[in-house]
Design a protein around this motif. Structure first.
Motif, PDB file in Angstrom:
ATOM      1  N   ALA A 206      32.343  42.770-123.194  1.00  0.00           N
ATOM      2  CA  ALA A 206      32.582  42.918-124.627  1.00  0.00           C
ATOM      3  C   ALA A 206      33.353  44.192-124.955  1.00  0.00           C
ATOM      4  CB  ALA A 206      31.254  42.906-125.377  1.00  0.00           C
ATOM      5  N   GLY A 207      33.679  44.993-123.918  1.00  0.00           N
ATOM      6  CA  GLY A 207      34.459  46.210-124.121  1.00  0.00           C
ATOM      7  C   GLY A 207      33.647  47.410-124.550  1.00  0.00           C
ATOM      8  N   ALA A 208      32.336  47.371-124.352  1.00  0.00           N
ATOM      9  CA  ALA A 208      31.483  48.505-124.721  1.00  0.00           C
ATOM     10  C   ALA A 208      31.792  49.705-123.832  1.00  0.00           C
ATOM     11  CB  ALA A 208      30.012  48.109-124.579  1.00  0.00           C
ATOM     12  N   SER A 209      31.432  50.891-124.309  1.00  0.00           N
ATOM     13  CA  SER A 209      31.654  52.112-123.541  1.00  0.00           C
ATOM     14  C   SER A 209      30.786  52.107-122.285  1.00  0.00           C
ATOM     15  CB  SER A 209      31.302  53.341-124.383  1.00  0.00           C
ATOM     16  OG  SER A 209      29.902  53.397-124.627  1.00  0.00           O
ATOM     17  N   SER A 210      31.145  52.956-121.332  1.00  0.00           N
ATOM     18  CA  SER A 210      30.354  53.052-120.101  1.00  0.00           C
ATOM     19  C   SER A 210      28.918  53.459-120.409  1.00  0.00           C
ATOM     20  CB  SER A 210      30.991  54.068-119.149  1.00  0.00           C
ATOM     21  OG  SER A 210      32.268  53.647-118.734  1.00  0.00           O
ATOM     22  N   LEU A 211      28.743  54.344-121.387  1.00  0.00           N
ATOM     23  CA  LEU A 211      27.397  54.779-121.760  1.00  0.00           C
ATOM     24  C   LEU A 211      26.586  53.610-122.317  1.00  0.00           C
ATOM     25  CD1 LEU A 211      25.336  57.016-122.129  1.00  0.00           C
ATOM     26  CD2 LEU A 211      26.379  57.548-124.336  1.00  0.00           C
ATOM     27  N   ALA A 212      27.212  52.781-123.149  1.00  0.00           N
ATOM     28  CA  ALA A 212      26.510  51.629-123.727  1.00  0.00           C
ATOM     29  C   ALA A 212      26.135  50.616-122.654  1.00  0.00           C
ATOM     30  CB  ALA A 212      27.391  50.969-124.790  1.00  0.00           C
ATOM     31  N   VAL A 213      27.000  50.438-121.667  1.00  0.00           N
ATOM     32  CA  VAL A 213      26.716  49.490-120.580  1.00  0.00           C
ATOM     33  C   VAL A 213      25.542  49.971-119.741  1.00  0.00           C
ATOM     34  CG1 VAL A 213      27.619  48.427-118.477  1.00  0.00           C
ATOM     35  CG2 VAL A 213      29.092  48.644-120.486  1.00  0.00           C
ATOM     36  N   THR A 214      25.585  51.223-119.326  1.00  0.00           N
ATOM     37  CA  THR A 214      24.530  51.750-118.450  1.00  0.00           C
ATOM     38  C   THR A 214      23.210  51.943-119.197  1.00  0.00           C
ATOM     39  OG1 THR A 214      25.349  54.000-118.861  1.00  0.00           O
ATOM     40  CG2 THR A 214      26.138  52.877-116.885  1.00  0.00           C
TER      41      THR A 214
ATOM     42  N   GLY B 180      17.057  59.701-104.240  1.00  0.00           N
ATOM     43  CA  GLY B 180      17.417  58.359-103.780  1.00  0.00           C
ATOM     44  C   GLY B 180      17.419  57.340-104.894  1.00  0.00           C
ATOM     45  N   PHE B 181      16.419  57.390-105.756  1.00  0.00           N
ATOM     46  CA  PHE B 181      16.363  56.398-106.823  1.00  0.00           C
ATOM     47  C   PHE B 181      17.235  56.758-108.015  1.00  0.00           C
ATOM     48  CE2 PHE B 181      13.212  54.358-104.330  1.00  0.00           C
ATOM     49  CZ  PHE B 181      13.272  53.026-104.736  1.00  0.00           C
ATOM     50  N   LEU B 182      17.695  57.996-108.086  1.00  0.00           N
ATOM     51  CA  LEU B 182      18.806  58.266-109.004  1.00  0.00           C
ATOM     52  C   LEU B 182      20.025  57.468-108.554  1.00  0.00           C
ATOM     53  CD1 LEU B 182      18.599  62.125-109.687  1.00  0.00           C
ATOM     54  CD2 LEU B 182      18.425  60.304-111.392  1.00  0.00           C
ATOM     55  N   GLY B 183      20.211  57.403-107.226  1.00  0.00           N
ATOM     56  CA  GLY B 183      21.314  56.614-106.679  1.00  0.00           C
ATOM     57  C   GLY B 183      21.130  55.127-106.911  1.00  0.00           C
TER      58      GLY B 183
ATOM     59  N   LEU C 186      17.461  58.298-116.362  1.00  0.00           N
ATOM     60  CA  LEU C 186      18.402  59.412-116.236  1.00  0.00           C
ATOM     61  C   LEU C 186      19.718  58.998-115.593  1.00  0.00           C
ATOM     62  CD1 LEU C 186      15.937  62.220-115.029  1.00  0.00           C
ATOM     63  CD2 LEU C 186      16.856  61.874-117.329  1.00  0.00           C
ATOM     64  N   ALA C 187      19.634  58.214-114.502  1.00  0.00           N
ATOM     65  CA  ALA C 187      20.848  57.892-113.740  1.00  0.00           C
ATOM     66  C   ALA C 187      21.871  57.088-114.535  1.00  0.00           C
ATOM     67  CB  ALA C 187      20.472  57.172-112.445  1.00  0.00           C
ATOM     68  N   PRO C 188      21.483  55.977-115.159  1.00  0.00           N
ATOM     69  CA  PRO C 188      22.491  55.204-115.895  1.00  0.00           C
ATOM     70  C   PRO C 188      23.114  55.965-117.058  1.00  0.00           C
ATOM     71  CG  PRO C 188      20.516  53.897-115.502  1.00  0.00           C
ATOM     72  CD  PRO C 188      20.182  55.296-115.153  1.00  0.00           C
ATOM     73  N   ILE C 189      22.249  56.644-117.857  1.00  0.00           N
ATOM     74  CA  ILE C 189      22.755  57.392-119.013  1.00  0.00           C
ATOM     75  C   ILE C 189      23.711  58.489-118.562  1.00  0.00           C
ATOM     76  CG2 ILE C 189      22.089  58.968-120.856  1.00  0.00           C
ATOM     77  CD1 ILE C 189      21.504  56.118-121.559  1.00  0.00           C
ATOM     78  N   SER C 190      23.304  59.229-117.528  1.00  0.00           N
ATOM     79  CA  SER C 190      24.145  60.326-117.035  1.00  0.00           C
ATOM     80  C   SER C 190      25.456  59.803-116.465  1.00  0.00           C
ATOM     81  CB  SER C 190      23.386  61.120-115.961  1.00  0.00           C
ATOM     82  OG  SER C 190      22.197  61.656-116.480  1.00  0.00           O
TER      83      SER C 190
ATOM     84  N   PRO D 217      35.923  58.128-113.598  1.00  0.00           N
ATOM     85  CA  PRO D 217      34.925  57.154-113.129  1.00  0.00           C
ATOM     86  C   PRO D 217      34.296  57.516-111.784  1.00  0.00           C
ATOM     87  CG  PRO D 217      36.922  56.045-113.886  1.00  0.00           C
ATOM     88  CD  PRO D 217      37.245  57.507-113.810  1.00  0.00           C
ATOM     89  N   GLN D 218      34.984  58.341-110.992  1.00  0.00           N
ATOM     90  CA  GLN D 218      34.489  58.676-109.649  1.00  0.00           C
ATOM     91  C   GLN D 218      33.488  59.836-109.656  1.00  0.00           C
ATOM     92  OE1 GLN D 218      37.791  58.423-110.417  1.00  0.00           O
ATOM     93  NE2 GLN D 218      38.218  56.425-109.465  1.00  0.00           N
ATOM     94  N   LEU D 219      33.523  60.675-110.703  1.00  0.00           N
ATOM     95  CA  LEU D 219      32.699  61.893-110.693  1.00  0.00           C
ATOM     96  C   LEU D 219      31.201  61.616-110.552  1.00  0.00           C
ATOM     97  CD1 LEU D 219      32.759  64.954-110.802  1.00  0.00           C
ATOM     98  CD2 LEU D 219      32.636  64.810-113.313  1.00  0.00           C
ATOM     99  N   PRO D 220      30.628  60.560-111.177  1.00  0.00           N
ATOM    100  CA  PRO D 220      29.190  60.310-110.975  1.00  0.00           C
ATOM    101  C   PRO D 220      28.782  60.180-109.507  1.00  0.00           C
ATOM    102  CG  PRO D 220      29.999  58.988-112.794  1.00  0.00           C
ATOM    103  CD  PRO D 220      31.203  59.632-112.165  1.00  0.00           C
TER     104      PRO D 220
END
Length: 395
Positions: free
Chosen positions: A30-38, A227-230, A353-357, A367-370
């Motif tokens: 739907a074209g949502a931002s990366s933050l909205a998706v995660t 590990g679970f952040l990953g 924490l992981a998806p939002i961050s 996109p690669q920095l995370p």
């Protein structure tokens, strides 16, 4: 009968694998931002972690199945809500209820999983239970993502996600039926156990752990945080990253996520004969190196094939980590309920924490920095874990 019960975490994670991928992918499309998706995973994890933490205080071996049954009716209602929500933003509401439904299941299940074996308190039992349990939920989640790839990605690009939710409903009805059988099994086991005349809240306190084994659960939790952040980041961020950066099809994305879970389950199953190495630092330290290499590949490749190789490597790491988390929760038999709840709370918190961050960082930078930030975090966690377990290297 015990293998039927071991299927339950797999079936629940099949359900989760479907709705994790579908909710994120629908927003990405739907074209949502990366933050909205995660944020889809974060919304689920917020309630999941709170429910897991709270239920650990009240779960006993005699009430665990009742709690799991309640969880399934909550989850069934939330899946129906997701099925009949054409507005992608309404997914956030129903994901709150999926968090409650799943949060009330896994900690109680780990409380009674040892009872499926003939001898409850032994290193052999802990390894088998941890291996089968981890393999079950890993393969289940992988199969969920695989179903999405086949049904939605390859079979029906328009309405395939709806068919996936219909499968979820059928699976949950099967789980409810199995839990009713399991309730009779647990009642019989409790009646046969010598501690069945103790108060419910005292039952686990009177179960001794095998002597001489170190309690390294806190060190495992440090490793689990990284590990679970990953795990949380890849589960929520890969659909966005693969859609917008790698330009992979829905099917390829689903297959990539599936590889993580399949290798995770296979590695856990290979550990069912474990005895002493889970108390030593070497296994998770070596797996951490493999994890870092996989994230380097994921963050630097533009190829779907290389991304899948990286996913398989990461699955080997997460499989070993998940096995260790369950093994040590079971190995400390007098603390199993609390340690199992602690495990699930970490899974929930990191999944917030992981998806939002990851989504926020990707929106404001690259996109690669995370992936590169995650490498640093896992490296630090590996150092802390090794320092805390070094004295047990010759155990």
């Amino acid at each position: 009968m015990k293998y039927l019960f071991y299927l339950l975490p797999g079936l629940l994670n099949l359900v989760m694998g479907l709705f994790f991928f579908i909710t994120a992918k629908r927003l990405a499309d739907a074209g949502a931002s990366s933050l909205a998706v995660t944020a889809t995973t974060a919304i689920w994890a917020l309630i999941y972690s709170a429910a897991s933490f709270m239920i650990g205080k009240y779960t006993t071996r005699s009430n665990a199945v009742k709690i799991m049954l309640i969880s399934q009716f909550i989850l069934l209602g939330s899946i129906l809500g997701l099925l009949f929500s054409p507005d992608v933003k309404m997914q956030y509401l129903w994901l709150l209820f999926t968090g409650l439904g799943t949060g009330l299941f896994f900690a109680p299940f780990q409380t009674v999983v040892k009872m499926f074996e003939k001898v409850e308190i032994s290193t052999e039992t802990f390894a088998r239970s941890a291996g089968f349990y981890t393999c079950s939920w890993s393969i289940g989640q992988g199969c969920g993502q695989l179903l999405v790839g086949v049904i939605w990605g390859a079979f029906d690009p328009l309405n395939g996600w709806k068919y996936c939710y219909m499968i979820n409903i059928a699976v949950l009805l099967a789980v409810i039926g199995t839990l009713l059988i399991m309730a009779k099994f647990i009642r019989k086991k409790l009646a046969e156990a010598p501690q069945n005349n103790l108060p419910d809240n005292a039952q686990e306190q009177h179960i001794p752990s095998p002597g001489g084994q170190p309690d390294i659960m806190k060190a495992i939790w440090f490793m689990a945080l990284g590990g679970f952040l990953g795990v949380g980041m890849l589960r929520a961020y890969l659909p966005d990253y693969c859609t917008k950066t790698l330009d992979l099809s829905t099917s390829t994305q689903a297959y990539t996520l599936t590889l993580i879970n399949l290798f995770q389950g296979a590695i856990a199953l290979c550990c069912i004969k474990s005895r002493r190495w889970p108390f030593r630092p070497w296994g998770l330290l070596g797996a951490s190196v493999l994890c870092i290499a996989s994230l380097l590949i994921m963050g630097s490749t533009g190829s779907g094939a290389m991304a899948q190789i990286a996913a398989a490597m990461f699955g080997c790491f997460s499989g070993l980590l998940a096995f260790n988390m369950t093994f040590h929760a079971l190995a400390n038999a007098d603390k199993s309920s609390r340690y199992a709840a602690g495990n699930e709370t970490i899974v929930g918190i990191t999944s917030i924490l992981a998806p939002i961050s990851a989504g926020w960082i990707a929106d404001i930078s690259t996109p690669q920095l995370p992936f590169y930030i995650l490498i640093l975090i896992i490296g630090c966690c590996a150092v802390i874990f090794t320092s805390q377990t070094w004295k047990h290297r010759k155990f």
